[in-house]
Scaffold this motif. Structure first.
Motif, PDB file in Angstrom:
ATOM      1  N   ARG A 188      62.922  65.886  63.733  1.00 33.54           N
ATOM      2  CA  ARG A 188      63.925  65.090  62.926  1.00 33.54           C
ATOM      3  C   ARG A 188      65.023  66.101  63.153  1.00 33.54           C
ATOM      4  NH1 ARG A 188      61.588  61.954  58.388  1.00 33.54           N
ATOM      5  NH2 ARG A 188      63.695  62.469  57.461  1.00 33.54           N
ATOM      6  N   LEU A 189      65.173  67.130  63.530  1.00 28.70           N
ATOM      7  CA  LEU A 189      66.507  67.780  63.891  1.00 28.70           C
ATOM      8  C   LEU A 189      66.605  68.145  65.352  1.00 28.70           C
ATOM      9  CD1 LEU A 189      65.834  70.555  61.047  1.00 28.70           C
ATOM     10  CD2 LEU A 189      67.085  68.430  60.790  1.00 28.70           C
ATOM     11  N   LYS A 190      67.894  68.284  65.869  1.00 30.90           N
ATOM     12  CA  LYS A 190      67.888  68.567  67.435  1.00 30.90           C
ATOM     13  C   LYS A 190      68.734  69.905  67.338  1.00 30.90           C
ATOM     14  CE  LYS A 190      69.984  66.617  71.374  1.00 30.90           C
ATOM     15  NZ  LYS A 190      70.827  65.365  72.256  1.00 30.90           N
ATOM     16  N   VAL A 191      68.397  70.975  68.181  1.00 34.75           N
ATOM     17  CA  VAL A 191      69.062  72.157  68.361  1.00 34.75           C
ATOM     18  C   VAL A 191      70.054  71.997  69.709  1.00 34.75           C
ATOM     19  CG1 VAL A 191      69.127  74.483  68.993  1.00 34.75           C
ATOM     20  CG2 VAL A 191      67.470  73.525  67.450  1.00 34.75           C
ATOM     21  N   LEU A 192      71.354  71.816  69.448  1.00 32.74           N
ATOM     22  CA  LEU A 192      72.343  71.585  70.524  1.00 32.74           C
ATOM     23  C   LEU A 192      72.375  72.857  71.402  1.00 32.74           C
ATOM     24  CD1 LEU A 192      75.302  69.940  68.573  1.00 32.74           C
ATOM     25  CD2 LEU A 192      73.349  68.907  69.814  1.00 32.74           C
ATOM     26  N   ARG A 193      72.423  74.011  70.916  1.00 36.44           N
ATOM     27  CA  ARG A 193      72.526  74.985  71.723  1.00 36.44           C
ATOM     28  C   ARG A 193      72.127  76.490  71.043  1.00 36.44           C
ATOM     29  NH1 ARG A 193      74.130  76.378  76.682  1.00 36.44           N
ATOM     30  NH2 ARG A 193      74.933  78.701  76.900  1.00 36.44           N
ATOM     31  N   THR A 194      71.603  77.412  71.699  1.00 33.29           N
ATOM     32  CA  THR A 194      71.394  78.761  70.889  1.00 33.29           C
ATOM     33  C   THR A 194      72.230  79.880  71.691  1.00 33.29           C
ATOM     34  OG1 THR A 194      69.072  78.027  70.315  1.00 33.29           O
ATOM     35  CG2 THR A 194      69.527  80.476  70.288  1.00 33.29           C
ATOM     36  N   GLU A 195      73.049  80.533  70.855  1.00 32.60           N
ATOM     37  CA  GLU A 195      73.748  81.625  71.620  1.00 32.60           C
ATOM     38  C   GLU A 195      73.650  82.868  70.941  1.00 32.60           C
ATOM     39  OE1 GLU A 195      77.796  80.344  71.433  1.00 32.60           O
ATOM     40  OE2 GLU A 195      77.602  78.595  72.840  1.00 32.60           O
ATOM     41  N   GLU A 196      73.653  83.670  71.430  1.00 29.04           N
ATOM     42  CA  GLU A 196      73.509  85.149  70.880  1.00 29.04           C
ATOM     43  C   GLU A 196      74.888  85.560  70.140  1.00 29.04           C
ATOM     44  OE1 GLU A 196      72.296  88.461  73.242  1.00 29.04           O
ATOM     45  OE2 GLU A 196      70.600  87.446  74.299  1.00 29.04           O
ATOM     46  N   PRO A 197      74.908  86.395  69.153  1.00 33.96           N
ATOM     47  CA  PRO A 197      76.255  86.484  68.459  1.00 33.96           C
ATOM     48  C   PRO A 197      77.210  87.482  69.202  1.00 33.96           C
ATOM     49  CG  PRO A 197      74.394  87.941  67.436  1.00 33.96           C
ATOM     50  CD  PRO A 197      73.810  86.956  68.391  1.00 33.96           C
ATOM     51  N   LYS A 198      78.310  87.458  69.109  1.00 35.69           N
ATOM     52  CA  LYS A 198      79.465  88.058  69.975  1.00 35.69           C
ATOM     53  C   LYS A 198      79.174  89.536  69.558  1.00 35.69           C
ATOM     54  CE  LYS A 198      82.484  84.424  71.097  1.00 35.69           C
ATOM     55  NZ  LYS A 198      83.849  83.786  70.869  1.00 35.69           N
ATOM     56  N   GLY A 199      79.558  90.639  70.343  1.00 31.26           N
ATOM     57  CA  GLY A 199      79.382  91.991  69.980  1.00 31.26           C
ATOM     58  C   GLY A 199      80.806  92.286  69.228  1.00 31.26           C
TER      59      GLY A 199
END
Length: 249
Positions: A214-225
């Protein structure tokens, strides 16, 4: 009384997590998997209640791939009595998990369901609340202490102003916080005994629950340093930097 404890197989909290190059999710290849820490606390609390004579049986249930058997065996080694594995190859969202757990609860008839307050992979913090609503049971969240009395549970939880005490009628769903207890380490004899304890396998389709996302993940990103900090020589210099460089004063 029977206690039902859902457990989830997640990436170990000490593992180094990497995002897939295409940003479609987390790369779990060759990553150590283990029981969700909050669920481990739930299992420990259920076992302690059984040892205190407040419960007669502890049943653990996991929803996931066949490999999730390892977290169920770990729970059995902590002295849970039985395990149920509801096999589902794809990721299962919190609402579908709650619906499947409702089916398990209807079949098992527990007097108490102890749920980890959240899973460390998605941090949703939804399953326990949804399950209580579907069952029509009382609920208490973020428990840091649990006492079972005649026909009710006394829950102590941490709030901003200190501690809050709730008395709720059984059956109930309670979500467990980190400070509830310190989970035990399973001994080698317990690990060997866990291999012989009953583990029932069910298919997610048996519960008539749709696993379509039911949910859509648009994009996964690592946190910025994070940028390196700086050292100042005085409070006056700190205030000056906050005003002129950071622009927060």
């Amino acid at each position: 009384m029977k206690i039902l404890v859902p457990v989830k197989r997640v990436a170990d909290h000490n593992a180094k997590i990497r995002v897939k190059p295409d940003g479609s999710g987390v790369d779990l290849a060759n990553v150590k998997m283990s029981m969700n820490p909050f669920d481990e606390i739930s299992v420990e609390e259920a076992v302690r209640l059984k040892e205190a004579g407040k419960a007669g049986e502890v049943v653990v249930v996991s929803i996931g791939p066949a490999k999730a058997e390892d977290v169920l065996r770990a729970a059995l080694a902590m002295d849970a009595d039985r395990a149920i594995l509801v096999e589902a190859d794809d990721a299962v969202e919190p609402l579908a998990v709650a619906k499947i757990l409702k089916g398990v609860a209807d079949a098992e008839g527990p007097g108490l369901v102890l749920v980890g307050k959240q899973a460390i992979d998605d941090d949703c913090n939804q399953t326990g609340q949804m399950l209580a609503a579907l069952l029509g049971w009382a609920q208490a969240t973020f428990a840091s202490r649990i006492e079972l009395l005649d026909g009710k549970a006394r829950i102590i939880r941490e709030v901003d102003g200190g501690l809050q005490t709730l008395d709720i009628a059984l059956p109930a769903v309670v979500t467990c916080d980190l400070r509830l207890n310190e989970p035990r380490y399973a001994s080698l004899p317990q690990i060997m005994k866990a291999r012989k304890k009953p583990l029932e396998r069910r298919a997610a389709a048996d519960f008539g629950v749709s696993l379509s996302p039911r949910l859509k993940v648009l994009r996964t990103e690592e946190p910025k340093g994070r940028k390196a900090g700086v050292t100042v020589n005085s409070a006056a210099e700190l205030v000056d930097r906050l005003r002129t460089e950071a622009g927060v004063l």
